[in-house]
Structure formats: structure tokens, C-alpha cells
Enzyme design. Structure first.
Site, PDB file in Angstrom:
ATOM      1  N   THR A  57      -7.139  -4.435 -17.163  1.00 15.79           N
ATOM      2  CA  THR A  57      -6.105  -3.491 -16.765  1.00 15.79           C
ATOM      3  C   THR A  57      -5.311  -4.055 -15.593  1.00 15.79           C
ATOM      4  OG1 THR A  57      -7.499  -1.642 -17.451  1.00 15.79           O
ATOM      5  CG2 THR A  57      -5.637  -1.131 -16.005  1.00 15.79           C
ATOM      6  N   PHE A  70     -10.068  -6.215 -14.083  1.00 19.84           N
ATOM      7  CA  PHE A  70      -8.862  -5.752 -13.409  1.00 19.84           C
ATOM      8  C   PHE A  70      -8.011  -6.962 -13.056  1.00 19.84           C
ATOM      9  CE2 PHE A  70     -11.883  -2.359 -13.097  1.00 19.84           C
ATOM     10  CZ  PHE A  70     -11.106  -1.275 -13.472  1.00 19.84           C
ATOM     11  N   LYS A  71      -6.791  -6.942 -13.569  1.00 23.69           N
ATOM     12  CA  LYS A  71      -5.889  -8.103 -13.493  1.00 23.69           C
ATOM     13  C   LYS A  71      -5.089  -8.042 -12.198  1.00 23.69           C
ATOM     14  CE  LYS A  71      -2.824 -10.693 -16.570  1.00 23.69           C
ATOM     15  NZ  LYS A  71      -2.101 -10.638 -17.861  1.00 23.69           N
ATOM     16  N   ILE A  72      -5.328  -9.019 -11.323  1.00 23.88           N
ATOM     17  CA  ILE A  72      -4.808  -9.011  -9.957  1.00 23.88           C
ATOM     18  C   ILE A  72      -3.996 -10.285  -9.702  1.00 23.88           C
ATOM     19  CG2 ILE A  72      -5.478  -9.027  -7.515  1.00 23.88           C
ATOM     20  CD1 ILE A  72      -8.063  -7.578  -8.373  1.00 23.88           C
TER      21      ILE A  72
END
Length: 392
Positions: free
Chosen positions: A152, A188-190
């Protein structure tokens, strides 16, 4: 991926996948990123021997070395290239909003009907709440369709705010918990700013899996590995494109001086660093432009390939020829003999990280952040136009 690479429960392995004509949004085109996390990685080989001649297609052959997964997928292609995991992003929301009859539109409409968000008086906070809820609702639907992890996107406008990123991830995790999606199925795409990498370090220490994106330099890749990021994504084609029209980046010029493609050289160095020094991160090579790129990367954990390349690989039933040979290019064995400079082996901090970011990574990171931020803003504007939704 450490935590994320264990096989999920068997109930996730037999999901039936509905047909639709929706193309997931990724960048300027409608697509989505799928990567395999439910099966084990290819068996490590002690030498760079050619693959057995019995392989039926080129895709079968190269898949023995790396996970080869589609960059652009529409649901009608599921039978050809079955997805095993997915990324949900603001650009995906834009795709869903442009095609109101998709199977995911109800997930977005239900987000707009959320009373917690609707009660917020501040318009900016309300829209941000709607976007978060929509991302999670769609991510929850995707988690029912794919056996692997759902990554996400974290709002790119938080890229330079470590605590803002952490708060956002915690908020998203709570929303996922509310719909019974367990954390082990999530990434989680950071963005790989220093602040994003620090957020990754703190989140990973909590057991929350992170997926670092917009990596265009060794400093970013090494710092993300030291932080314990689960997945590190490098865009080889974008590095090459920059090199073709710019100069003055020491890392890129050093690769060119050695006669190497700068994008491929960055993946090779990052892979060797991760494996030589025992970091848990898995490396993802994206922006692959042709089959030669793919063949040059064999052995890296994930290779994200366009459909045209996948189709060509699937249709080719020829043995290795003089031009291409199916040889493992990257391996823990070759990594062990790779030599790094003292500067490259530093314990990265904010100052050394900033010094290690050349003009290519600075410019490409800024462009990526601007693009993601603009997509999020457009998604918010579209949600604002249709709120409250009809028939909910």
C-alpha cells in the site's frame, strides 16, 4: 522479504480471479504491480551454469533464477500471467474512478460513505481520510484475490516527515485490521528519502514490512538495507534514461567508464552489498526495457517486466543461442567476492546519505515524488467531486 516471504495460508492459494477489463494505474498508464511472495525463491546455484535444455519456454528458463512478474496487468491477462500479490496506490484509485463499473468501485463508494471521515470538518483532513479508507478497502479486496502480499502506497507528500510516515502506516494498519487483513499480508510502499528510510527502520523494528521505492543510487539502496527494509525497488531504465541525456553524476560516470550500463550496475552493486553483508532485504528490479536487461539481472529476487517482454518470453521455445544465454548473473557466491570501498561500507547517516546522493538520484527522486503527489491530489479532487456517492 524475511517476514513477508513465508508462504501464506493455503486458503489464499486458490483464490478464483474474476474477469474485468480494468487496467490498474501505475505511473502514466493504467496498470498494477504484482510480485510473487507466496512461493520460495529459486534454488541458489553454486555456479553460473546454463539452465537445463528441457525448459519449454524462455519464461520457464529465466524463472528458475528470479521471480519474473508483470509490470502491466489487466484482469483479462490473469490466465496468462496469474498475479500473486498486488500494489494499491492513488494511481490505482484514479483508474478505478475512471471506470465506474469495475469490481473495485464499491470499495471506493463505501470509503466515501464512511462516517468517521464524513464527520471531519476540515476538507483536507476529510479527503485524506477518504483516500486512506479507499486504499485500504481496495487493498482488502485485492487481498482476497491474490495469495501474496498487498503493498500500500504511503502518501508521497509525507516523504520528508519520518513521524508523519509512521503515523500514516499505523493508521493504514488499523484500517486493515478493521477489515481483518493481517499485517503479515501487508507491505507499505515508502519513498527512499532519508526520512523515509528512517521510518522504514522504525517500522521494521515493530515487525511492519516496508517496501522502499524511488531508489536511484547506491547510498539509498545501502541505507535502506541497513534499515532492514523488506523490499528495495530500483528503476534501472530510469537511471539509464537520465544517463543518456545528462552528465556529472560520479556513480553513473564510473559505471560508464567501466563499460557497464549504469542501471544494471546499480542493481548488481546493491544485490552484492545485501548478500555479502547479510542484510535481509529482497531486491526488486523495475523499469526493465528489453529481454537483454532481464537476462542481465538473472538471480535478483524480483524482476518486474512489461507484458510485451513476458509474452515474448512465453512464446519463445528455443534453446539458448549465441546472443542470449540463461546464466545466473547475480548470486551470493559472486557477491562474496565483490569489493566495496571504505566509503561504500559506511554506517549511513543523514549527512553521508546526502553526500552519496548524486544529481541523478536527486532529480529522479524529486520527479517521482512530484508524480505521486500529483496523483494523490487528483484522486482527492475526484473523490471530492463525487462525495457523497449515490446509492450508498
Amino acid at each position: 522479504m524475511s517476514l513477508s516471504l513465508h508462504s501464506p495460508p493455503s486458503s489464499f492459494l486458490s483464490s478464483s480471479l474474476p474477469k474485468s477489463t480494468l487496467g490498474f494505474a501505475n505511473g502514466s498508464s493504467f496498470s498494477t504491480l504484482f510480485f510473487n511472495s507466496n512461493r520460495s525463491f529459486p534454488v541458489l546455484r553454486a555456479s553460473s551454469s546454463s539452465v537445463d535444455a528441457g525448459s519449454s519456454t524462455e519464461l520457464d528458463a529465466v524463472s528458475t533464477f528470479s521471480e519474473i512478474v508483470p509490470d502491466t496487468v489487466i484482469f483479462d491477462d490473469f490466465e496468462k500471467f496469474p498475479p500473486t500479490a498486488a500494489t494499491v496506490s492513488s494511481s490505482l484509485l484514479l483508474g478505478i474512478l475512471s471506470l465506474p463499473d469495475t469490481i473495485f468501485r464499491n470499495a471506493v463508494d463505501m470509503a466515501l460513505a464512511d462516517s468517521t471521515c464524513s464527520r471531519l470538518d476540515n476538507p483536507e483532513l476529510r479527503l485524506s481520510c477518504f483516500v486512506n479508507k479507499a486504499l485500504v478497502n481496495v487493498g482488502g479486496d485485492l487481498a482476497k484475490l491474490v495469495p501474496g502480499r498487498v503493498s500500500t502506497e504511503v502518501d508521497a507528500r509525507l516523504a520528508y516527515d519520518t513521524h508523519g510516515i509512521i503515523r500514516r502506516v499505523h493508521d493504514l494498519l488499523k484500517l486493515y485490521d478493521d477489515i481483518n487483513v493481517p499485517p503479515e499480508r501487508l507491505l507499505f510502499k515508502i519513498p527512499s528519502t532519508w526520512q523515509g528510510i528512517e521510518a522504514s527502520r522504525l517500522l521494521e523494528s515493530e515487525g511492519i514490512q516496508t517496501h522502499m521505492t524511488f531508489v536511484y543510487s547506491f547510498a539509498q539502496a545501502a541505507a535502506a538495507a541497513q534499515a532492514g527494509a523488506s523490499v528495495i525497488q530500483i528503476f534501472i531504465g530510469r537511471v539509464r534514461d537520465w544517463a543518456r541525456s545528462h552528465s556529472g553524476d560520479p556513480e553513473i560516470e564510473a559505471a560508464i567508464h567501466r563499460g557497464e550500463d549504469p542501471g544494471l550496475a546499480l542493481v548488481t552493486k546493491a544485490y552484492n552489498y545485501i548478500h555479502k553483508y547479510g542484510h535481509k532485504s529482497k531486491l526488486m528490479a523495475a523499469a526493465v526495457r528489453n529481454k537483454q536487461d532481464l537476462f542481465s539481472l538473472l538471480g535478483v529476487d524480483y524482476i518486474i517486466a512489461p507484458l510485451k517482454i513476458l509474452q515474448s518470453l512465453k512464446e519463445s521455445i528455443t534453446a539458448p543461442d549465441e546472443k542470449y544465454s540463461y546464466v545466473r548473473r547475480l548470486s551470493p557466491q559472486s557477491a562474496a567476492s565483490y569489493e566495496f570501498t571504505a566509503e561504500e561500507l559506511t554506517k549511513w547517516d543523514q549527512l553521508s546519505f546526502a553526500s552519496g546522493m548524486g544529481p541523478a538520484s536527486v532529480e529522479l527522486l524529486a520527479a517521482g515524488l512530484d508524480g505521486y503527489a500529483n496523483q494523490t491530489k487528483r484522486a482527492e479532487e475526484l473523490l471530492d467531486k463525487i462525495w457523497p456517492p449515490p446509492n450508498v
